[in-house]
Design a protein around this motif. Structure first.
Motif, PDB file in Angstrom:
ATOM      1  N   THR A  51       0.854  -1.177   0.000  1.00  0.00           N
ATOM      2  CA  THR A  51       0.000   0.000   0.000  1.00  0.00           C
ATOM      3  C   THR A  51       0.893   1.231   0.000  1.00  0.00           C
ATOM      4  OG1 THR A  51      -1.751  -1.130   1.236  1.00  0.00           O
ATOM      5  CG2 THR A  51      -1.781   1.285   1.254  1.00  0.00           C
ATOM      6  N   GLU A  59      -1.982  -1.217  -3.906  1.00  0.00           N
ATOM      7  CA  GLU A  59      -3.071  -0.392  -3.397  1.00  0.00           C
ATOM      8  C   GLU A  59      -2.539   1.011  -3.118  1.00  0.00           C
ATOM      9  OE1 GLU A  59      -6.298  -1.128  -0.014  1.00  0.00           O
ATOM     10  OE2 GLU A  59      -4.238  -1.217   0.734  1.00  0.00           O
ATOM     11  N   LEU A 100      -3.739   4.541  -1.236  1.00  0.00           N
ATOM     12  CA  LEU A 100      -4.712   5.177  -0.348  1.00  0.00           C
ATOM     13  C   LEU A 100      -4.213   6.550   0.060  1.00  0.00           C
ATOM     14  CD1 LEU A 100      -5.384   2.226   2.149  1.00  0.00           C
ATOM     15  CD2 LEU A 100      -6.797   2.890   0.189  1.00  0.00           C
ATOM     16  N   GLU A 139      -7.946   7.509   4.361  1.00  0.00           N
ATOM     17  CA  GLU A 139      -8.434   6.177   3.988  1.00  0.00           C
ATOM     18  C   GLU A 139      -7.651   5.094   4.729  1.00  0.00           C
ATOM     19  OE1 GLU A 139      -9.814   6.622  -0.613  1.00  0.00           O
ATOM     20  OE2 GLU A 139      -7.652   6.809  -0.216  1.00  0.00           O
ATOM     21  N   ASP A 156      -8.968   5.034   8.298  1.00  0.00           N
ATOM     22  CA  ASP A 156     -10.293   4.398   8.371  1.00  0.00           C
ATOM     23  C   ASP A 156     -10.188   2.887   8.211  1.00  0.00           C
ATOM     24  OD1 ASP A 156     -11.511   6.850   8.695  1.00  0.00           O
ATOM     25  OD2 ASP A 156     -12.160   7.020   6.609  1.00  0.00           O
ATOM     26  N   ARG A 157      -9.382   2.447   7.281  1.00  0.00           N
ATOM     27  CA  ARG A 157      -9.331   1.027   6.950  1.00  0.00           C
ATOM     28  C   ARG A 157      -8.493   0.193   7.907  1.00  0.00           C
ATOM     29  NH1 ARG A 157      -7.392  -1.378   1.426  1.00  0.00           N
ATOM     30  NH2 ARG A 157      -7.560  -3.543   1.949  1.00  0.00           N
ATOM     31  N   ASN A 178     -10.274  -0.383  12.430  1.00  0.00           N
ATOM     32  CA  ASN A 178     -10.677  -1.789  12.522  1.00  0.00           C
ATOM     33  C   ASN A 178      -9.687  -2.645  13.289  1.00  0.00           C
ATOM     34  OD1 ASN A 178     -12.946  -1.250  10.930  1.00  0.00           O
ATOM     35  ND2 ASN A 178     -11.749  -1.453   9.055  1.00  0.00           N
TER      36      ASN A 178
END
Length: 179
Positions: free
Chosen positions: A127, A164, A166, A170, A173-174, A178
């Motif tokens: 990422t 990926e 971001l 983002e 949040d991701r 979590n």
């Protein structure tokens, strides 16, 4: 899945060339998240061995200094665009049992791009955090009017389907909300 952050070339020889303070703030915020989550961080420092005109030439020691606090984290040296040109990086990531690398730093169109592609080829999930990856170059550097270098490179990587891309919010949040 074990995660690690690779922070590329956040050095005085680059960051002093133009105002990159917004990108540096994003990089520091991502570092703080990795600290909070107890995820490993590694800094990469570019040292140009051959080109005396380079702002990161080995003889310009003040320019080689990293401008954010590296704390207790390892600092590895490279002399090519990909951080994986230093084989210690892959060994370190494997020792940490990392499966997913996150990339921030400079310059988006060189070291971030090459490191992201190489990391994916080495078998890591990748990422790139686009607004925490900047450049000191401009559209004028490449004689391409209107070019937004981070957005262009981020789009290419994202559209590849392999890497990926971001933005910091983002990412938060991701991966942080979590966890």
């Amino acid at each position: 899945m074990n995660k690690a952050l690779i922070v590329l070339d956040v050095q005085h020889g680059l960051t002093s060339l133009r105002d990159v303070s917004a990108t540096l703030e994003k990089i520091e915020s991502v570092i703080h998240v990795f600290e909070k989550m107890n995820w490993p961080v590694v800094f990469i420092k570019h040292v140009d061995e051959h080109h005396e005109e380079s702002s990161l030439y080995r003889g310009k020691t003040e320019n080689l200094e990293i401008v954010v606090d590296t704390r207790q984290y390892p600092v590895l040296v490279k002399n090519k665009p990909s951080a994986f040109s230093n084989s210690e990086l892959k060994r370190w990531l494997l020792d940490q049992q990392v499966e997913h690398v996150f990339i921030t730093g400079f310059n988006m169109e060189y070291c971030c791009l090459f490191t992201a592609i190489t990391a994916e080829h080495e078998g890591f999930n990748v990422t790139l955090i686009e607004d925490a990856a900047g450049t000191v170059n401009t559209a004028d550097t490449y004689e391409m009017e209107g070019l937004d270098i981070p957005d262009f490179i981020g789009s290419i990587l994202n559209w590849s389907g392999c890497i990926e891309v971001l933005y910091t919010d983002e990412f938060m949040d991701r991966f942080v909300q979590n966890s």
